[in-house]
Scaffold this motif. Sequence first.
Motif, mmCIF file in Angstrom:
data_model
loop_
_atom_site.group_PDB
_atom_site.id
_atom_site.type_symbol
_atom_site.label_atom_id
_atom_site.label_comp_id
_atom_site.label_asym_id
_atom_site.label_seq_id
_atom_site.Cartn_x
_atom_site.Cartn_y
_atom_site.Cartn_z
ATOM 1 N N LEU A 455 0.820 -1.211 0.000
ATOM 2 C CA LEU A 455 0.000 0.000 0.000
ATOM 3 C C LEU A 455 0.857 1.265 0.000
ATOM 4 O O LEU A 455 0.429 2.312 -0.484
ATOM 5 N N TRP A 456 2.067 1.168 0.546
ATOM 6 C CA TRP A 456 2.975 2.312 0.531
ATOM 7 C C TRP A 456 3.237 2.798 -0.901
ATOM 8 O O TRP A 456 3.532 3.972 -1.131
ATOM 9 N N HIS A 457 3.139 1.896 -1.863
ATOM 10 C CA HIS A 457 3.470 2.246 -3.243
ATOM 11 C C HIS A 457 2.245 2.653 -4.064
ATOM 12 O O HIS A 457 2.372 2.938 -5.257
ATOM 13 N N ALA A 458 1.070 2.670 -3.420
ATOM 14 C CA ALA A 458 -0.136 3.223 -4.051
ATOM 15 C C ALA A 458 -0.190 4.685 -3.632
ATOM 16 O O ALA A 458 -0.754 5.042 -2.601
ATOM 17 N N VAL A 459 0.407 5.548 -4.431
ATOM 18 C CA VAL A 459 0.622 6.942 -4.036
ATOM 19 C C VAL A 459 -0.649 7.763 -4.263
ATOM 20 O O VAL A 459 -1.146 7.841 -5.392
ATOM 21 N N PRO A 460 -1.204 8.397 -3.213
ATOM 22 C CA PRO A 460 -2.417 9.206 -3.374
ATOM 23 C C PRO A 460 -2.104 10.564 -3.996
ATOM 24 O O PRO A 460 -1.034 11.136 -3.766
ATOM 25 N N SER A 461 -3.033 11.070 -4.805
ATOM 26 C CA SER A 461 -2.837 12.382 -5.427
ATOM 27 C C SER A 461 -3.093 13.496 -4.409
ATOM 28 O O SER A 461 -3.799 13.308 -3.420
ATOM 29 N N TYR A 462 -2.507 14.651 -4.701
ATOM 30 C CA TYR A 462 -2.590 15.789 -3.775
ATOM 31 C C TYR A 462 -3.082 17.011 -4.538
ATOM 32 O O TYR A 462 -2.687 17.208 -5.690
ATOM 33 N N PRO A 463 -3.944 17.840 -3.970
ATOM 34 C CA PRO A 463 -4.575 17.694 -2.649
ATOM 35 C C PRO A 463 -5.962 17.052 -2.767
ATOM 36 O O PRO A 463 -6.878 17.639 -3.329
ATOM 37 N N THR A 464 -6.096 15.853 -2.297
ATOM 38 C CA THR A 464 -7.385 15.156 -2.284
ATOM 39 C C THR A 464 -7.556 14.484 -0.931
ATOM 40 O O THR A 464 -6.604 14.347 -0.151
ATOM 41 N N LEU A 465 -8.773 14.012 -0.678
ATOM 42 C CA LEU A 465 -9.018 13.263 0.553
ATOM 43 C C LEU A 465 -8.272 11.934 0.551
ATOM 44 O O LEU A 465 -8.025 11.349 1.609
ATOM 45 N N SER A 466 -7.901 11.454 -0.637
ATOM 46 C CA SER A 466 -7.186 10.177 -0.732
ATOM 47 C C SER A 466 -5.853 10.209 0.005
ATOM 48 O O SER A 466 -5.290 9.150 0.326
#
Length: 487
Positions: A455-466
């Motif tokens: 999961l560390w490598h599933a990078v969330p986009s910024y700026p979002t709630l993700s």
Amino acid sequence: MSSQIYDVIVIGGGAVGENVADRTAQGGLRTVVVESDLVGGECSYWACMPSKALLRSGAALAAARRVPGAAEAVTGSIDVRAALKQRDSIASNWKDDGQAKWLESAGIGLVRGHARLTGAKEVTVTAADGAVTVLTATHAVVVSTGSAALLPDIDGLKEIEPWTSRDATSAQQIPERLAVIGGGVVAAEMAAAYASLGSTVTVIARSPLLGGQEPFAGELITAALKENGVTVLVGPSTTKAHRDENGTVTLTLDDGTTVAADEVLVAIGRTARTHDLGLDTVGLDTGDWLVVDDTLLIQGDSPALTGDWLYATGDVNHRALLTHQGKYQARAAGDAIVTRAAGTPVDDAPWGAHVATADHAAVPQVTFTDPEVASVGLTAASAVKAGYRIRILDYDLANLGGASVLAVGYVGKARAIVDLDREVLLGVTFVGQDVAELLHSATVAIVGEVPINRLWHAVPSYPTLSEVWLRLLEAYGRPGFTTEAAR
């Protein structure tokens, strides 16, 4: 009296029954749906769709008021007439022409009337005009009749003609005062909707709201309802109901207090729609929930059930009273029926398509209040009860960049439950504005048993709630390392 033969008979033409029929028809089996009400069922006309339509105007207005610039542009209140008109449109004005036409286009038969089992693989349908049709199935009968509102035994309640969820989602006028008995999802959603539409709402709940969720979910929803003018009474029970000659209802509570209302919504739970289906003819108890295996085959020791022919999908089997779970079950059951009809063992199915295993530990659910509650999997309490060794990860969503863009003073919280022995997620809960769309990522992580270190490598986009995923992982630390070792 007429008679017809089909490969598969589906009793109940709601969203679940439609999906069973679609799956078996696509598998080459001649299929018929029997429906006594509107094709499309509870979700289309009295539950999921109209309830969310009632909630949407208030949620959208509240969201706009949390954003400087937009807030200044919002100078009025909800146009109730327009909101109800939109709800009516979402519910297709309670006409099922479109749904019936879809059945025809999919090559699925439709018989309207009340269905009763009258023997193994035999269903007798009585139409509104008294005409009787006997249907015989060569392969399977599927019970998809759903559930109905449960009414408690309260003195005088029947006489005041209380609302159920059906009445609340289809009402053409907004009562000045609405009392809600119950504290679950329906109670919370309808309290929020009617408060936004102008009712003075009182919720009467014996236990904290949303009791099956993480405790903070109910606490945040209670606080939000109160902020919007809803009176929330937690603890007392209703012992008596009376409607006077002017139409005012007085509810008497067991603590001696009373609540006055113009309408009363009872939302304390559901009961199986199995009371007049002829289940006794095949050795099953009338009025009970139907017990099924993971292929949705009804379980029982009656000789009439031999041959793997009777299934139950959706609410009626009490696994997960949610439309999306029922449709998931429908696809599994349809595939299992087609497979068995071909003489192939279900165990040989590719990638387990013919079994419904998600019902056991990975059920996603959204409560569309403001804020929303989105959860999947186990709570901390249920994980401990199940014997897992867990770690709880909490995060305040207000700290996210994406939250600050959405609203000034954003209120929300996230919780993840980690199985320490396998280092995978067991459950996730989000509470906050616009968190519903976060839920499927959590569902995929849980169902896929994705290791934390992946999961560390599933990078969330910024700026979002993700970005909450990154923050939860940071709270956990690097998998396989203690804090000291990491340093």
